[in-house]
Design a protein around this motif. Structure first.
Motif, PDB file in Angstrom:
ATOM      1  N   SER A   1       0.948   6.772  -1.873  1.00 25.09           N
ATOM      2  CA  SER A   1       0.219   5.894  -0.973  1.00 25.09           C
ATOM      3  C   SER A   1      -1.007   5.351  -1.684  1.00 25.09           C
ATOM      4  CB  SER A   1      -0.193   6.684   0.265  1.00 25.09           C
ATOM      5  OG  SER A   1      -1.145   5.977   1.020  1.00 25.09           O
TER       6      SER A   1
ATOM      7  N   ASP B   1       0.806  -1.214   0.000  1.00 23.82           N
ATOM      8  CA  ASP B   1       0.000   0.000   0.000  1.00 23.82           C
ATOM      9  C   ASP B   1       0.846   1.274   0.000  1.00 23.82           C
ATOM     10  OD1 ASP B   1      -1.096  -0.750   3.410  1.00 23.82           O
ATOM     11  OD2 ASP B   1       0.882  -0.404   2.555  1.00 23.82           O
ATOM     12  N   TYR B   2       2.107   1.120  -0.294  1.00 25.67           N
ATOM     13  CA  TYR B   2       2.952   2.306  -0.425  1.00 25.67           C
ATOM     14  C   TYR B   2       3.994   1.997  -1.473  1.00 25.67           C
ATOM     15  CZ  TYR B   2       5.625   6.421   0.991  1.00 25.67           C
ATOM     16  OH  TYR B   2       6.253   7.631   1.016  1.00 25.67           O
TER      17      TYR B   2
ATOM     18  N   GLY C   1       6.041   2.652   8.243  1.00 24.91           N
ATOM     19  CA  GLY C   1       5.206   3.704   7.677  1.00 24.91           C
ATOM     20  C   GLY C   1       5.753   4.188   6.354  1.00 24.91           C
ATOM     21  N   THR C   2       5.663   5.472   6.165  1.00 24.89           N
ATOM     22  CA  THR C   2       6.061   6.057   4.889  1.00 24.89           C
ATOM     23  C   THR C   2       7.502   6.584   4.931  1.00 24.89           C
ATOM     24  OG1 THR C   2       5.111   8.162   5.559  1.00 24.89           O
ATOM     25  CG2 THR C   2       3.690   6.667   4.312  1.00 24.89           C
ATOM     26  N   ASP C   3       8.273   6.115   5.889  1.00 28.41           N
ATOM     27  CA  ASP C   3       9.684   6.526   5.944  1.00 28.41           C
ATOM     28  C   ASP C   3      10.389   6.181   4.645  1.00 28.41           C
ATOM     29  OD1 ASP C   3      10.297   5.611   9.431  1.00 28.41           O
ATOM     30  OD2 ASP C   3       9.252   7.304   8.525  1.00 28.41           O
ATOM     31  N   THR C   4      11.115   7.147   4.127  1.00 26.07           N
ATOM     32  CA  THR C   4      11.878   6.912   2.907  1.00 26.07           C
ATOM     33  C   THR C   4      13.171   6.185   3.237  1.00 26.07           C
ATOM     34  OG1 THR C   4      10.953   8.860   1.828  1.00 26.07           O
ATOM     35  CG2 THR C   4      13.047   8.037   0.983  1.00 26.07           C
TER      36      THR C   4
ATOM     37  N   THR D   1      16.650   3.931   7.165  1.00 23.92           N
ATOM     38  CA  THR D   1      15.411   4.664   7.228  1.00 23.92           C
ATOM     39  C   THR D   1      15.135   5.000   8.689  1.00 23.92           C
ATOM     40  OG1 THR D   1      13.107   4.666   6.496  1.00 23.92           O
ATOM     41  CG2 THR D   1      13.930   2.621   7.381  1.00 23.92           C
TER      42      THR D   1
ATOM     43  N   SER E   1       6.952   9.125  -4.374  1.00 25.93           N
ATOM     44  CA  SER E   1       6.214   8.006  -3.784  1.00 25.93           C
ATOM     45  C   SER E   1       4.719   8.259  -3.877  1.00 25.93           C
ATOM     46  CB  SER E   1       6.621   7.816  -2.323  1.00 25.93           C
ATOM     47  OG  SER E   1       6.294   8.970  -1.560  1.00 25.93           O
TER      48      SER E   1
ATOM     49  N   LEU F   1       7.168   3.445  -4.238  1.00 25.97           N
ATOM     50  CA  LEU F   1       8.218   4.437  -4.420  1.00 25.97           C
ATOM     51  C   LEU F   1       8.921   4.203  -5.756  1.00 25.97           C
ATOM     52  CD1 LEU F   1       8.471   2.979  -1.331  1.00 25.97           C
ATOM     53  CD2 LEU F   1       9.864   5.014  -0.972  1.00 25.97           C
TER      54      LEU F   1
ATOM     55  N   ASN G   1       0.265  11.283  -7.791  1.00 20.52           N
ATOM     56  CA  ASN G   1       1.112  12.188  -7.022  1.00 20.52           C
ATOM     57  C   ASN G   1       2.086  12.847  -7.986  1.00 20.52           C
ATOM     58  OD1 ASN G   1       2.180  13.543  -4.827  1.00 20.52           O
ATOM     59  ND2 ASN G   1       3.635  11.911  -4.345  1.00 20.52           N
TER      60      ASN G   1
ATOM     61  N   LEU H   1       2.231  -1.264   4.646  1.00 20.48           N
ATOM     62  CA  LEU H   1       2.232  -0.448   5.853  1.00 20.48           C
ATOM     63  C   LEU H   1       1.556  -1.167   7.012  1.00 20.48           C
ATOM     64  CD1 LEU H   1       1.258   3.020   4.318  1.00 20.48           C
ATOM     65  CD2 LEU H   1       3.541   2.153   4.843  1.00 20.48           C
TER      66      LEU H   1
END
Lengths: 116, 114
Positions: free
Chosen positions: A51, A31-32, B99-102, B94, A49, A34, A57, A95
């Motif tokens: 979501s 669900d994420y 989560g959304t951490d790059t 990271t 990236s 990049l 985006n 996630l």
């Protein structure tokens, strides 16, 4: 078993035109997503990236589109420039609480060549 | 000037020798990762660590070992048991590993086993 697939190993585009790089995934838990850009003998650099709560985006010349039903995402570069020539990797993660934290799954990459 | 450093850039070793690749970060990141890149293969996860003194095997851990004694450092040892060690090795980190951490990458080490 490749959970993230980039089926085009290479793409050649003329400067100023649009570059479209594609990526498919099989794991519905992802669900994420990049995109990374990589030059030879260097580490990948983060590009953009998205979501799964979004379908688009945008960041300057780079736009990522996500089609969850098709498990497909694409990176659009407009206009393409010679300096964009690099390998582009698609990556995905879950996630969810039960996932391996921070674990990214990468595609095999697409070599983009932008010619003048 | 924060970042991830890997040394050396190029490394040559004879077959049968162990070799240790360095990875240091001053980003105060909790999670660190080791990947291997081969032509046409993308990035494959070798080992990762979420916190100090803890690490987990990735998809291709056989023939490799790691340690995480300090938050800033995550060295990778390529042992003689690794059948095809010649590759480009990438370290990443990271912030929290969730989560959304790059995930940020170091410049890589090219290992060639002769």
């Amino acid at each position: 078993d490749q959970q993230v697939k980039q089926n085009s190993p290479s793409l050649s585009v003329q400067e100023g035109r649009i570059s479209i790089l594609n990526c498919d995934y099989t794991n519905s838990m992802f669900d994420y997503f990049l995109w990374y850009k990589k030059y030879p003998a260097e580490g990948p650099t983060f590009l953009i990236s998205i979501s799964s709560i979004k379908d688009k985006n945008e960041d300057g010349r780079f736009t990522v589109f996500l089609n969850k039903s098709a498990k497909h995402l694409s990176l659009h570069i407009v206009p393409s420039q010679p300096g964009d020539s690099a390998v582009y990797f698609c990556a995905a993660r879950s996630l969810g609480r039960g996932s391996t934290l921070g674990r990214l799954y990468f595609g095999r990459g697409t070599q983009l060549t932008v010619w003048p | 000037d924060g970042g991830i450093t890997q040394s050396p850039k190029y490394l040559f070793r004879k077959e049968g020798q162990n070799v240790t690749l360095s990875c240091e970060q001053n980003l105060n990141h909790d999670a660190m990762y080791w990947y291997r890149q081969d032509p046409g293969q993308g990035l494959r996860l070798i080992y990762y660590s979420q916190i100090v003194n803890d690490f987990q095997k990735g998809d291709i851990a056989e023939g490799y070992s790691v340690s995480r004694e300090k938050k800033e450092s995550f060295p990778l040892t390529v042992t003689s048991a690794q059948k095809n060690p010649t590759a480009f090795y990438l370290c990443a980190s990271t912030a929290r590993g969730r989560g959304t951490d790059t995930q940020y990458f170091g410049p890589g080490t090219r290992l060639t086993v002769l």
